[in-house]
Design an enzyme around this catalytic site. Sequence first.
Site, PDB file in Angstrom:
ATOM      1  N   ASP A 197       0.858  -1.184   0.000  1.00  0.00           N
ATOM      2  CA  ASP A 197       0.000   0.000   0.000  1.00  0.00           C
ATOM      3  C   ASP A 197       0.897   1.237   0.000  1.00  0.00           C
ATOM      4  O   ASP A 197       2.107   1.128   0.191  1.00  0.00           O
ATOM      5  CB  ASP A 197      -0.987  -0.009   1.174  1.00  0.00           C
ATOM      6  CG  ASP A 197      -0.348   0.169   2.535  1.00  0.00           C
ATOM      7  OD1 ASP A 197       0.861  -0.116   2.678  1.00  0.00           O
ATOM      8  OD2 ASP A 197      -1.048   0.580   3.477  1.00  0.00           O
ATOM      9  N   TYR A 233       3.028   4.727   0.664  1.00  0.00           N
ATOM     10  CA  TYR A 233       3.680   5.372   1.809  1.00  0.00           C
ATOM     11  C   TYR A 233       2.663   6.263   2.517  1.00  0.00           C
ATOM     12  O   TYR A 233       1.817   6.890   1.874  1.00  0.00           O
ATOM     13  CB  TYR A 233       4.847   6.231   1.349  1.00  0.00           C
ATOM     14  CG  TYR A 233       6.003   5.465   0.738  1.00  0.00           C
ATOM     15  CD1 TYR A 233       6.700   4.497   1.471  1.00  0.00           C
ATOM     16  CD2 TYR A 233       6.435   5.739  -0.556  1.00  0.00           C
ATOM     17  CE1 TYR A 233       7.772   3.815   0.921  1.00  0.00           C
ATOM     18  CE2 TYR A 233       7.520   5.070  -1.109  1.00  0.00           C
ATOM     19  CZ  TYR A 233       8.186   4.111  -0.370  1.00  0.00           C
ATOM     20  OH  TYR A 233       9.251   3.440  -0.911  1.00  0.00           O
ATOM     21  N   PHE A 246       6.807   2.054  -4.171  1.00  0.00           N
ATOM     22  CA  PHE A 246       8.200   2.291  -3.781  1.00  0.00           C
ATOM     23  C   PHE A 246       8.726   3.675  -4.155  1.00  0.00           C
ATOM     24  O   PHE A 246       9.797   4.078  -3.717  1.00  0.00           O
ATOM     25  CB  PHE A 246       9.148   1.213  -4.349  1.00  0.00           C
ATOM     26  CG  PHE A 246       8.895  -0.159  -3.806  1.00  0.00           C
ATOM     27  CD1 PHE A 246       9.242  -0.475  -2.498  1.00  0.00           C
ATOM     28  CD2 PHE A 246       8.268  -1.135  -4.575  1.00  0.00           C
ATOM     29  CE1 PHE A 246       8.999  -1.739  -1.980  1.00  0.00           C
ATOM     30  CE2 PHE A 246       8.018  -2.406  -4.067  1.00  0.00           C
ATOM     31  CZ  PHE A 246       8.389  -2.706  -2.762  1.00  0.00           C
ATOM     32  N   HIS A 298      11.296  -9.030   0.794  1.00  0.00           N
ATOM     33  CA  HIS A 298      11.009  -7.605   0.638  1.00  0.00           C
ATOM     34  C   HIS A 298      12.276  -6.783   0.899  1.00  0.00           C
ATOM     35  O   HIS A 298      13.109  -7.164   1.732  1.00  0.00           O
ATOM     36  CB  HIS A 298       9.918  -7.211   1.638  1.00  0.00           C
ATOM     37  CG  HIS A 298       9.277  -5.897   1.352  1.00  0.00           C
ATOM     38  ND1 HIS A 298       9.834  -4.707   1.778  1.00  0.00           N
ATOM     39  CD2 HIS A 298       8.144  -5.572   0.679  1.00  0.00           C
ATOM     40  CE1 HIS A 298       9.063  -3.710   1.385  1.00  0.00           C
ATOM     41  NE2 HIS A 298       8.028  -4.202   0.712  1.00  0.00           N
TER      42      HIS A 298
END
Length: 222
Positions: free
Chosen positions: A64, A66, A77, A186
């Site tokens: 989801d 930031y 990202f 991740h």
Amino acid sequence: MAGINGDWYEILKEEFGKPYYKQLFQTIKQEYNTRLIFPPADDIFNAFHLTPLKEVKVVILGQDPYHNHGQAHGLCFSVQKGVNVPPSLVNIYQELHDDLGCAIPNHGCLTKWAEQGVLMLNTVLTVRAHQANSHRGLGWEEFTDAAIMALNAQDRPIVYILWGTPAQRKERMLNNPRHLILKAPHPSPFSAARGFFGSRPFSQTNAFLEDHGLEPIDWQIE
């Protein structure tokens, strides 16, 4: 919020008429009217706007947006120029440097990737300020699953980069033998050392694209 247009609209327009999406739209509209929500409403669908379906070569799945001020702008990202580069993106840049020798940039805006055919899609497209995952379960997952299934149906080579468990749960929808799936932990500081570093996703992606006669991605962010 700004709508989807172009070939993504043609693929996803049936979703807009479904009960779950009507409920989602009303809920998100109320959230924007009463709370601080990221990204700005006009940026919600930026991933689709910047990377038309017919141009998608690579898919990077995030979770989801930031949730701090000025960061999210609709690409997973990525953050706006002038905003501190978040820790996960710092690690992505480090792996990019180690993999391809790219210089590490002084900003975190990844629009250049999106404009070359890298669909940078979060599976949930909005979030409350300072509350990670606060819009999980409202219906975005069903909508972005429809987009992922549309990508899976494309009869051409596509690379999926799945970092972390939430992204890798989408692998069940990806059964097209023409496509390549790359998986790693991740890039978060909590997990990057467990196999994200050294996974070489960028060189593997470009090798696959070139093997199929496609232009590789210029991953260097200036």
